[in-house]
Design an enzyme around this catalytic site. Structure first.
Site, short mmCIF file in Angstrom:
data_model
loop_
_atom_site.label_atom_id
_atom_site.label_comp_id
_atom_site.label_asym_id
_atom_site.label_seq_id
_atom_site.Cartn_x
_atom_site.Cartn_y
_atom_site.Cartn_z
CG HIS A 140 37.76 44.15 47.14
ND1 HIS A 140 38.12 42.99 46.50
CD2 HIS A 140 37.22 44.95 46.19
CE1 HIS A 140 37.82 43.09 45.21
NE2 HIS A 140 37.27 44.26 45.00
CE LYS A 144 33.84 42.89 46.90
NZ LYS A 144 32.75 43.68 46.28
#
Length: 255
Positions: A140, A144
Site C-alpha cells: 500500500h 496508510k
C-alpha cells in the site's frame, strides 16, 4: 434494497474530504438511484447526517473514529457501509450488541470494496485446501495508518478456514531465529508481509506452494475508482441485510 424505486436512497459520506471519500462522493452523485445529501468532514457534527435525513452512511474516515460513527448511525436508525479499517473482534462485537436494539438496521464492514479483491479472498479460501504452504504480501501507499491491511487480515482468515476444512495443520516453517521480524506478522497462522511504498495504491499477492509447483493470486487497485462499484453495491444492499455483515462477499452470490 429495491433500486428500481423512484425515490433515490439518501446517502451521507463521512470522511468526504479524503481521497476515498471524495471519490465516493463523485460515485454517489453520478448514480441515478442515489442522492448525496451530506458530505461530512473531520470537524463536522454528525447531527448534519440526521438533519439531512440520510438513510445510509458511508464511513471512510480513520480507525480512531469509525466505531463511534457506526454506533451513532445505529442509534439513529441509519444503515452503515464501512470501508475504514482497524476493526477487531471486540469492536465488531460491540456493534453486534448495539444492533440488538435496532433489528432493522444493517451494517456492512468491508476490508476491501474492489470486486477483484473480494474474489481473490474467495479463491484463496478454495486454493488453501490443496497446498501445504501459503503466505500473503500486501502493498500500500505510505500514508496508510494500519498494518497489516484489513484485506490481508481477511484473506488470512479465509485461508485458515480453507486449511481447517481440509484438515491441514500448521504451515511448514523451520525458522528458529528471526530477531528482525523478517518472516512478517502471523495472522491466523499465515505469514503476512506489509510493504509501504510511494506510488502504490492497494495491492495483494497470495502465494501457495505445493510439491513442485506454486500458485499465485494477485489483485491490484491502481486507482481508488476500483473501490466504487463495491461501495455502491453496499449502499444499495445494506437495508436488505439487517445486522452486521463483515465482507462484501456477504452481499454477493459466490457459492
Amino acid at each position: 434494497m429495491n433500486t428500481s424505486a423512484t425515490t433515490p436512497i439518501r446517502v451521507a459520506v463521512l470522511g468526504a474530504g479524503g481521497r476515498m471519500g471524495s471519490e465516493a462522493c463523485r460515485a454517489v452523485d453520478a448514480a441515478e438511484d442515489l442522492e448525496l445529501v451530506a458530505r461530512i468532514g473531520r470537524d463536522d457534527d454528525l447531527q448534519a447526517v440526521a438533519d439531512a435525513r440520510a438513510q445510509v452512511i458511508v464511513d471512510l474516515t480513520v480507525p480512531a473514529a469509525t466505531e463511534a460513527n457506526v454506533q451513532w448511525a445505529v442509534e439513529h436508525g441509519i444503515h452503515a457501509v464501512v470501508g475504514t479499517t482497524g476493526w477487531d473482534d471486540d469492536s465488531r462485537g460491540r456493534v453486534r450488541e448495539a444492533l440488538h436494539g435496532a433489528p432493522e438496521v444493517g451494517v456492512l464492514i468491508a476490508p476491501n470494496f474492489a470486486i477483484g479483491a473480494v474474489l481473490t479472498m474467495r479463491f484463496a479460501e478454495i486454493a488453501a485446501r490443496y497446498y501445504d504452504s501459503a503466505e500473503i504480501i500486501e502493498m500500500h501507499h505510505p500514508r496508510k495508518l494500519d498494518a497489516p491491511s484489513g484485506t490481508a487480515t481477511h484473506t488470512a482468515a479465509a485461508i485458515a478456514r480453507g486449511r481447517r476444512a481440509a484438515g491441514l495443520g500448521p504451515v511448514p516453517d523451520a525458522t528458529e531465529q528471526d530477531p528482525h521480524g523478517a518472516r512478517g506478522a502471523v495472522v491466523d497462522g499465515i505469514h503476512v508481509h506489509a510493504v509501504r511504498q510511494q506510488g502504490l495504491v492497494a495491492h495483494e499477492v497470495v502465494q501457495f506452494g505445493g510439491t513442485g509447483e506454486q500458485l499465485t493470486l494477485r489483485h491490484d487497485s491502481f486507482d481508488r475508482i476500483s473501490f466504487m462499484s463495491g461501495i455502491l453495491l453496499g449502499i444499495r444492499e445494506v437495508a436488505a441485510h439487517p445486522g452486521l455483515t463483515v465482507g462484501l462477499d456477504g452481499y454477493m452470490d459466490l457459492d
